[in-house]
Design an enzyme around this catalytic site. Structure first.
Site, PDB file in Angstrom:
ATOM      1  N   CYS A 161       8.136  13.586  -0.038  1.00 23.94           N
ATOM      2  CA  CYS A 161       7.997  13.453  -1.500  1.00 23.94           C
ATOM      3  C   CYS A 161       7.813  14.799  -2.209  1.00 23.94           C
ATOM      4  O   CYS A 161       7.888  14.864  -3.436  1.00 23.94           O
ATOM      5  CB  CYS A 161       6.840  12.522  -1.836  1.00 23.94           C
ATOM      6  N   HIS A 188       4.980  13.845  -9.306  1.00 19.41           N
ATOM      7  CA  HIS A 188       5.643  12.934  -8.373  1.00 19.41           C
ATOM      8  C   HIS A 188       5.106  11.525  -8.631  1.00 19.41           C
ATOM      9  O   HIS A 188       3.913  11.345  -8.885  1.00 19.41           O
ATOM     10  CB  HIS A 188       5.365  13.375  -6.939  1.00 19.41           C
ATOM     11  N   ASN A 216       8.701   4.760  -6.289  1.00 15.18           N
ATOM     12  CA  ASN A 216       8.721   6.095  -5.684  1.00 15.18           C
ATOM     13  C   ASN A 216      10.112   6.354  -5.097  1.00 15.18           C
ATOM     14  O   ASN A 216      10.478   5.761  -4.086  1.00 15.18           O
ATOM     15  CB  ASN A 216       7.641   6.166  -4.602  1.00 15.18           C
TER      16      ASN A 216
HETATM   17  C1  LIG Z   1      -0.127   1.727  -0.595  1.00  9.97           C
HETATM   18  C2  LIG Z   1      -1.245   1.570  -1.611  1.00  9.97           C
HETATM   19  C3  LIG Z   1      -0.710   1.156  -2.936  1.00  9.97           C
HETATM   20  C4  LIG Z   1      -2.202   0.461  -1.121  1.00  9.97           C
HETATM   21  O1  LIG Z   1      -3.298   0.347  -2.005  1.00  9.97           O
HETATM   22  P1  LIG Z   1      -4.777   0.285  -1.449  1.00  9.97           P
HETATM   23  O2  LIG Z   1      -5.647   0.119  -2.609  1.00  9.97           O
HETATM   24  O3  LIG Z   1      -4.992   1.458  -0.564  1.00  9.97           O
HETATM   25  O4  LIG Z   1      -4.726  -1.041  -0.637  1.00  9.97           O
HETATM   26  P2  LIG Z   1      -5.180  -1.309   0.863  1.00  9.97           P
HETATM   27  O5  LIG Z   1      -4.122  -0.872   1.803  1.00  9.97           O
HETATM   28  O6  LIG Z   1      -6.578  -0.785   1.068  1.00  9.97           O
HETATM   29  O7  LIG Z   1      -5.248  -2.867   0.818  1.00  9.97           O
HETATM   30  C5  LIG Z   1      -6.194  -3.570   0.027  1.00  9.97           C
HETATM   31  C6  LIG Z   1      -6.017  -5.053   0.251  1.00  9.97           C
HETATM   32  O8  LIG Z   1      -4.767  -5.477  -0.307  1.00  9.97           O
HETATM   33  C7  LIG Z   1      -3.950  -6.065   0.721  1.00  9.97           C
HETATM   34  N1  LIG Z   1      -2.570  -5.636   0.499  1.00  9.97           N
HETATM   35  C8  LIG Z   1      -1.912  -4.579   1.003  1.00  9.97           C
HETATM   36  N2  LIG Z   1      -0.673  -4.504   0.551  1.00  9.97           N
HETATM   37  C9  LIG Z   1      -0.508  -5.548  -0.275  1.00  9.97           C
HETATM   38  C10 LIG Z   1       0.555  -6.013  -1.061  1.00  9.97           C
HETATM   39  N3  LIG Z   1       1.737  -5.381  -1.108  1.00  9.97           N
HETATM   40  N4  LIG Z   1       0.357  -7.118  -1.790  1.00  9.97           N
HETATM   41  C11 LIG Z   1      -0.799  -7.779  -1.791  1.00  9.97           C
HETATM   42  N5  LIG Z   1      -1.854  -7.390  -1.066  1.00  9.97           N
HETATM   43  C12 LIG Z   1      -1.721  -6.285  -0.312  1.00  9.97           C
HETATM   44  C13 LIG Z   1      -4.494  -5.517   2.007  1.00  9.97           C
HETATM   45  O9  LIG Z   1      -4.233  -6.370   3.094  1.00  9.97           O
HETATM   46  C14 LIG Z   1      -5.975  -5.432   1.705  1.00  9.97           C
HETATM   47  O10 LIG Z   1      -6.554  -6.697   1.839  1.00  9.97           O
HETATM   48  P3  LIG Z   1      -8.042  -6.865   2.412  1.00  9.97           P
HETATM   49  O11 LIG Z   1      -8.916  -6.130   1.441  1.00  9.97           O
HETATM   50  O12 LIG Z   1      -8.228  -8.327   2.431  1.00  9.97           O
HETATM   51  O13 LIG Z   1      -8.004  -6.214   3.767  1.00  9.97           O
HETATM   52  C15 LIG Z   1      -2.053   2.872  -1.743  1.00  9.97           C
HETATM   53  O14 LIG Z   1      -2.795   3.091  -0.588  1.00  9.97           O
HETATM   54  C16 LIG Z   1      -1.212   4.069  -2.010  1.00  9.97           C
HETATM   55  O15 LIG Z   1      -0.645   4.221  -3.062  1.00  9.97           O
HETATM   56  N6  LIG Z   1      -1.178   5.019  -1.059  1.00  9.97           N
HETATM   57  C17 LIG Z   1      -0.579   6.307  -1.254  1.00  9.97           C
HETATM   58  C18 LIG Z   1       0.899   6.284  -1.423  1.00  9.97           C
HETATM   59  C19 LIG Z   1       1.348   7.700  -1.530  1.00  9.97           C
HETATM   60  O16 LIG Z   1       0.871   8.456  -2.342  1.00  9.97           O
HETATM   61  N7  LIG Z   1       2.241   8.127  -0.688  1.00  9.97           N
HETATM   62  C20 LIG Z   1       2.494   9.553  -0.627  1.00  9.97           C
HETATM   63  C21 LIG Z   1       3.684   9.915  -1.194  1.00  9.97           C
HETATM   64  S1  LIG Z   1       5.007   9.045  -0.568  1.00  9.97           S
END
Ligand SMILES: CC(C)(COP(=O)(O)OP(=O)(O)OC[C@H]1O[C@@H](n2cnc3c(N)ncnc32)[C@H](O)[C@@H]1OP(=O)(O)O)[C@@H](O)C(=O)NCCC(=O)NCCS
Length: 329
Positions: free
Chosen positions: A116, A256, A286
Site C-alpha cells: 500500500c 492512503h 483500498n
Molecule cells: C480489518 C479491520 C477493518 C478489522 O477491524 P477490527 O476492529 O480490527 O475488527 P476485529 O478483527 O478485531 O474483529 C472484531 C469483531 O468483528 C468480527 N468481524 C471481523 N470481520 C468482520 C466482518 N467483515 N463483518 C462482520 N464482523 C466481522 C470479528 O470476528 C470480531 O468478532 P468478535 O469480537 O466476536 O471476536 C481493521 O483491523 C483494519 O482496518 N486493519 C488495518 C487494515 C490496514 O490498514 N491495512 C494496511 C494497509 S493494506
C-alpha cells in the site's frame, strides 16, 4: 541555476464500472453494511470483471487520458514506474507491458512493489530521475487489481479491497514546486501480518497451495491496524516538523485509503480539519497502490498552484512513509 524539483504536471485515473456494494458482500460472507461502514468507512468498491483483464488494462485508459490532458505523446515518456502488488505476470514487468500497449517506445520501466506504500515509494523514486536531470518525463502509475488476490470467502480481507489505477506525470520544475521532501520507512518483521504465502520462490504454486488458498492475501487486521494507525500519523507529523510546517500551512492531506479510522487519526495528529483531507474510501475501498493518485485525480479541480500537500501511506512489509510536495498547476 535554481534547483530542479520533480513536479506533478498531470494526473488521471481509472476505476472499473462494476460496483461491489456492502449489500452484495452480505450475500457472500457473514458481514453487514453497518459493521463494514463503522469499522472501515467503506460502502462500495470497484471490481475489474471479464476474462483476460489485468492491472495493465486499467493503466492504459488512465495513462492515455493523462497524455491527452497534457497534450503529449507516449513517445515522449522517458521512464514508467509501475507501482503494483498485482502485476499482470510475475515477469515481464507490467511497466513493460504498459509501455507496449500505449506505444511508449522510448521509455524504459520497472515495477515497484511496496504494497500500500507503493505509490509514495514510486513517486519518490521517480522524482530522483527528474532531480538528477537524467529524465524529463516520468510516469508514476499506481494500480492494483486486488480482486485477483482476494478470497471472497474471507471476510477479513474481501470487505476492504477494490480495483483501480491512478497515474501522475513528473516533469522538472525550477520554481520551487513539486516533491520537496520524503520520509520512507520499512520493517520486514511485519511480513507475517500481511502477506501472500504462496506463488513466490519460498512456496511455489502447487495443487496443495491452491487447495489451501495460499495465493490469496492474508491479513491479521488488528495487528496491522495498530501499526498503521501509529506509524502513518507519526510519519506525517515528522515530515511537517522537519519542514517547519504548521497545520495552517498544509492545504491537503492525501492519505492512503485503508481504513477511515486510520485516516482520521492521521489528520488529528497533524491538526487538520476534515475539510483538508481527501477521502474517497467509501466509494473505492483500498485499491493499494491506486489510492493516492486516485485521490489526486478526484480533487484535481480543487487544487491550486502552490498548495502544500502531505501524502502519507502505510502498507504490507511493513512499509510506510510520507511525501511533502507543492502542487505545480
Ligand atoms: C480489518 C479491520 C477493518 C478489522 O477491524 P477490527 O476492529 O480490527 O475488527 P476485529 O478483527 O478485531 O474483529 C472484531 C469483531 O468483528 C468480527 N468481524 C471481523 N470481520 C468482520 C466482518 N467483515 N463483518 C462482520 N464482523 C466481522 C470479528 O470476528 C470480531 O468478532 P468478535 O469480537 O466476536 O471476536 C481493521 O483491523 C483494519 O482496518 N486493519 C488495518 C487494515 C490496514 O490498514 N491495512 C494496511 C494497509 S493494506
Amino acid at each position: 541555476m535554481s534547483k530542479i524539483h520533480a513536479a506533478i504536471t498531470a494526473v488521471n485515473g481509472y476505476v472499473p464500472d462494476y460496483i461491489l456494494t456492502n449489500q452484495e458482500l452480505e450475500t457472500m460472507v457473514e458481514t453487514n453494511d453497518e459493521w463494514i461502514t463503522t469499522r472501515t468507512g467503506i460502502k462500495e468498491r470497484r471490481i475489474l470483471k471479464g476474462e483476460g483483464k489485468a492491472t495493465s488494462d486499467m493503466a492504459v485508459p488512465a495513462v492515455e487520458g493523462l497524455l491527452r490532458k497534457r497534450g503529449i505523446s507516449a513517445e515522449e515518456i522517458d521512464l514508467i514506474i509501475f507501482c503494483t502488488s498485482t502485476p499482470d505476470m510475475p515477469f515481464p514487468a507490467t511497466a513493460n507491458i504498459l509501455a507496449d500497449k500505449i506505444g511508449a517506445i522510448n521509455a524504459w520501466g520497472f515495477d515497484l512493489q511496496a504494497a500500500c506504500s507503493g505509490f509514495i515509494y514510486g513517486l519518490t523514486t521517480g522524482a530522483q530521475f527528474i532531480e538528477s536531470g537524467k529524465h524529463k518525463k516520468v510516469l508514476v502509475v499506481g494500480g492494483d487489481k486486488m480482486s485477483s488476490i482476494i478470497n471472497y470467502e474471507d471476510r477479513a480481507t474481501c470487505i476492504i479491497f477494490g480495483d483501480g489505477c491512478g497515474v501522475v506525470l513528473l516533469e522538472p520544475n525550477t520554481e520551487g514546486l513539486g516533491v520537496l521532501d520524503a520520509i520512507l520507512k520499512s520493517d520486514g518483521s511485519g511480513k507475517e501480518y500481511l502477506n501472500i504465502k504462496a506463488g513466490g520462490s519460498l512456496m511455489p504454486a502447487s495443487h496443495e497451495t491452491v487447495d489451501q488458498k495460499l495465493h490469496y492475501a492474508f491479513q491479521e487486521g488488528k495487528t496491522v491496524f495498530k501499526f498503521a494507525v501509529t506509524n502513518m500519523a507519526n510519519v506525517a507529523a515528522e515530515i511537517m516538523e522537519r519542514n517547519q510546517l504548521t497545520s495552517e500551512d498544509v492545504n491537503w492531506l492525501v492519505p492512503h485509503q485503508a481504513n477511515k479510522r486510520i485516516i482520521d487519526a492521521t489528520a488529528e495528529r497533524m491538526g487538520l480539519g476534515p475539510e483538508k483531507v481527501m477521502i474517497n474510501i467509501q466509494k473505492y475501498g483500498n485499491t493499494t497502490s491506486g489510492t493516492i493518485p486516485l485521490c489526486l485525480w478526484e480533487w484535481e479541480n480543487q487544487l491550486k498552484k502552490g498548495d502544500i500537500l502531505i501524502l502519507a501511506a502505510f502498507g504490507g512489509g511493513f512499509t510506510w512513509g510520507s511525501v511533502y510536495l507543492k502542487w505545480a498547476y
